[in-house]
Design a protein around this motif. Structure first.
Motif, short mmCIF file in Angstrom:
data_model
loop_
_atom_site.label_atom_id
_atom_site.label_comp_id
_atom_site.label_asym_id
_atom_site.label_seq_id
_atom_site.Cartn_x
_atom_site.Cartn_y
_atom_site.Cartn_z
N PHE B 132 2.44 -16.99 52.71
CA PHE B 132 2.06 -18.07 53.15
C PHE B 132 2.18 -19.00 52.28
CE2 PHE B 132 -0.74 -15.68 57.00
CZ PHE B 132 -0.83 -17.36 57.24
N LYS B 133 2.05 -19.17 51.29
CA LYS B 133 2.29 -20.29 50.24
C LYS B 133 4.16 -20.77 50.11
CE LYS B 133 1.36 -21.05 45.57
NZ LYS B 133 0.26 -20.59 44.51
N ILE B 136 5.71 -20.16 53.79
CA ILE B 136 5.66 -20.92 55.24
C ILE B 136 5.72 -22.23 54.32
CG2 ILE B 136 3.96 -21.28 56.80
CD1 ILE B 136 3.55 -18.12 57.79
N VAL B 137 4.12 -22.30 53.84
CA VAL B 137 3.72 -23.81 53.33
C VAL B 137 5.21 -24.57 52.85
CG1 VAL B 137 1.67 -24.77 52.08
CG2 VAL B 137 0.78 -23.19 53.37
N ARG B 138 5.62 -24.15 51.74
CA ARG B 138 6.36 -24.59 50.93
C ARG B 138 7.76 -24.46 51.81
NH1 ARG B 138 5.36 -22.11 44.94
NH2 ARG B 138 3.56 -23.38 44.33
N LEU B 140 7.70 -25.51 54.60
CA LEU B 140 7.33 -26.71 55.71
C LEU B 140 7.71 -28.15 54.79
CD1 LEU B 140 5.84 -27.68 58.40
CD2 LEU B 140 4.11 -26.83 57.24
N GLU B 141 7.39 -27.88 52.93
CA GLU B 141 6.65 -28.63 52.81
C GLU B 141 8.59 -29.43 52.77
OE1 GLU B 141 5.70 -28.54 48.63
OE2 GLU B 141 6.46 -30.74 48.57
N SER B 143 10.69 -28.73 54.52
CA SER B 143 12.06 -29.05 55.49
C SER B 143 11.13 -31.13 56.57
CB SER B 143 11.30 -28.24 56.78
OG SER B 143 11.86 -27.10 56.42
N ILE B 144 10.45 -30.90 55.96
CA ILE B 144 9.84 -32.45 55.93
C ILE B 144 10.90 -33.72 55.22
CG2 ILE B 144 8.20 -34.43 56.23
CD1 ILE B 144 6.04 -32.21 56.54
N LEU B 145 11.54 -34.04 56.30
CA LEU B 145 12.14 -35.13 55.87
C LEU B 145 11.48 -36.75 55.84
CD1 LEU B 145 15.09 -35.43 58.58
CD2 LEU B 145 15.56 -34.51 56.29
N THR B 166 16.84 -25.81 61.06
CA THR B 166 15.62 -25.44 61.28
C THR B 166 15.10 -25.53 62.42
OG1 THR B 166 15.57 -26.30 59.02
CG2 THR B 166 13.43 -25.83 59.62
#
Lengths: 386, 229
Positions: B132-133, B136-138, B140-141, B143-145, B166
């Motif tokens: 998850f860490k 997924i979470v890393r 996700l972070e 990928s956020i512009l 993505t």
């Protein structure tokens, strides 16, 4: 030079000597008192809260007077001897890679141009790991969200709600591939990856092994499952044995069909290649985590004319499987495989939870990007793991 | 003498290399010999390694030390403390591990499920938060512009490219809906993106593999035959 000119030749005249003036002796210069060098004040050593341990934070205040060139932080462990940790111009330092539950003492020297002044030692302080790691809260929330989705979909599947899963071509081919082995009277070779049990891909592969074994029982096809890891081997063997028992054919289970080969990566690849060319399996499954041996095995399998179905989440090895195998399960498809094949409510629930988990993260990604771009607020910090 | 020995081992290594290469022609007795030798040597080496790196430091030494402490100082509760270097507590996990051997005794072979259950539970618990860490979470972070991603045209281009591909890739891996209608072109962009990534990875890895093959040929032509300086 002037004296020579004056004292020589006819023009020289006698100059009367001036009477000597008595002067008082100059006083001895009084040495300046040594400058008072003040040490750093209020040194505090603290364990960093809510972390994995091994880290202490040291803070201090500048000397009451004077500006040091730099500070030298020293640390003493269990042996009691102080050793230099760092030289810094700041008044704070984070010491890392310490042993947990070992008392450490610290002191700081303020270094001036004319010397240095050492602070008193701190009280012994220990680093420790903590149960609650606030920096990893986004991971906890993600697991909670996924867990909730999981429970919801498992309950829905148990209630008999029809859960739709689209066709995955690599998995649709599993049935045909085992059927082909039956027609040809040849065995099925299943390689559950070359990693250890803690790898998620290995866990997924072992789930698929159960489903593949179930079909081999139905079609009465021999399965060959060589293993590289002793623990994976033990579990793989139990899974195949259980499957034979649960399908009502415990007598058909061949104890030698699942075996441990060798823990060395390339020796394992050489051995699997040997099985491929000698046993001539009709169908080869390469499922799980693979490294550099992936192409060696996939190429050999292709040269024997077997149908090959591969699946891995290793991005570096997927290109080799795609080029050398008939069907390849890419990443998520590997995780979805056992649910897709088994159609059991429990597994289907996990597959749907994975899907909707992805949807949730997709929505978060888009929404947080819009917030960050239009408001200027760093929304990514809300999911940042520290 | 050492020269002769060195030459001997170079000959052995060269002949084994050729034996393995002979598999490119077809399965033959030389390949089979090298294969079985390789597997045997690798197993022997692994067992020795495990004995010295796992069995001795994790099982033998703690108990031997505990025995010495017991005979010197008598019993203390510290001898049962698993955090001490020398302790008897290690006997408990040893006994659980020994249950793996029960599979050779049919009447109690069911007991093998105990260490398997513990192992599976333990490693699953480790694997899930770590996945998850990292996965997924890393991701996700990353990928956020943010607004800083729009500072220059080149950054805007790459930022948007990564963001949109993505999204498309995630939609390709969404199994709960058929890839029809609007989802069809998006999912096609997704799999195209994945394939472009695989192509780049393929080229990079093939280069590394070729360098390994070159290394082996250098051994054959330089160290063995001596025709290359």
């Amino acid at each position: 030079m002037l004296a020579v000119l004056v004292g020589s030749g006819a023009m020289a005249q006698e100059i009367p000597a001036e009477p000597a003036i008595e002067t008082a002796p100059e006083p001895e210069p009084i040495p300046e008192p040594p400058p008072v060098l003040h040490p750093p004040r209020n040194i505090v050593a603290q364990d960093v809260p809510h972390d994995n341990g091994g880290v202490l934070n040291i803070q201090w205040e500048p000397p009451i007077e004077g500006v040091p060139v730099r500070y030298v932080l020293e640390m003493a462990g269990e042996d009691g001897f102080f050793q230099e940790v760092t030289r810094t111009a700041l008044t704070q330092y984070t010491v890392m890679q310490l042993e947990n539950f070992v008392p450490y003492r610290f002191r700081v020297a303020a270094v001036y141009e004319k010397g240095q002044s050492m602070s008193p030692e701190t009280e012994p302080v220990m680093a420790r790991d903590h149960w609650l790691k606030l920096g990893e809260m986004p991971v906890l929330i993600a697991i909670f969200v996924f867990g909730s989705l999981l429970l919801f979909f498992i309950q829905a599947a148990r209630r008999g709600v029809e859960l739709f899963v689209r066709r995955i071509s690599g998995l649709t081919a599993v049935e045909d591939a085992i059927g082909r082995a039956t027609e040809m009277g040849k065995p099925v070779l299943y390689v559950p990856g070359t990693s250890t049990i803690e790898d998620v891909a290995t866990l997924a592969s072992l789930n698929i092994l159960g489903e593949v074994a179930r079909r081999t029982v139905h079609y009465d096809v021999k399965i060959i499952c060589p293993n590289k890891d002793p623990i994976v081997y033990t579990i793989a063997r139990e899974i195949v044995k259980e499957t034979y028992a649960s399908e009502g054919r415990p007598d058909a289970f061949d104890p030698d069909s699942v075996f441990f080969m060798v823990p060395d990566q390339f020796a394992f690849a050489a051995g699997v290649d040997g099985i491929m060319v000698r046993e001539q399996p009709a169908t080869i499954f390469l499922m799980g985590m693979f490294w550099a041996e992936s192409l060696i095995m996939a190429e050999t399998g292709a040269s024997t004319g077997a149908i090959q179905i591969a699946g891995t989440d290793s991005v570096a090895q997927l290109p080799f499987f795609i080029t050398a195998c008939d069907y390849t399960l890419i990443g998520e498809e590997l995780y979805a495989a056992s649910a897709y094949l088994g159609r059991e409510p429990m597994l289907l629930g996990t597959l749907k939870a994975q899907d909707y988990g992805k949807l949730v993260f997709l929505i978060i990604m888009v929404v947080f990007t819009l917030i960050s771009v239009f408001s200027g607020y760093d929304a990514a910090s809300l999911v940042r793991v520290r | 003498m050492s020269m002769i020995l060195e030459a001997f081992w170079i000959w052995i290594a060269a002949l084994l290399t050729l034996a393995i290469f002979s598999f490119l022609w077809k399965d033959n007795v030389f390949y089979r010999t090298a294969e079985h030798l390789y597997i045997g040597v690798a197993n022997g080496y692994s067992i020795t390694l495990i004995y010295y790196n796992v069995v001795l430091p994790n099982m033998v030494y703690p108990i031997r030390g505990a025995n010495q402490a017991l005979s010197a100082d008598g019993f203390s509760w510290g001898l049962l403390n698993p955090f001490n270097d020398h302790n008897y507590f290690i006997i408990l996990p040893m006994m659980v591990g020994a249950l793996y051997i029960t599979r050779f005794i049919p009447s109690v072979s069911w007991m093998i499920r105990i260490p398997i259950g513990i192992t599976m539970g333990y490693y699953t618990a480790i694997a899930i938060p770590a996945s998850f860490k990292a996965s997924i979470v890393r991701q996700l972070e990353a990928s956020i512009l943010t607004r800083s991603d729009f500072d220059s045209w080149s950054v805007v281009f790459y930022g948007l490219l990564i963001f949109l591909t993505t999204v498309a890739t995630l939609i390709y891996f969404f199994f709960s809906a058929e890839h029809k209608g609007a989802l069809k072109p998006i999912s096609e962009i997704g799999i195209l993106t994945v394939m472009v990534g695989f192509g780049a990875s393929f080229g990079l890895t093939v280069m590394a593999r070729i360098s390994l093959a070159i290394g082996r040929f250098i051994f054959l032509f330089k160290d063995w035959l001596g025709v290359v300086s």
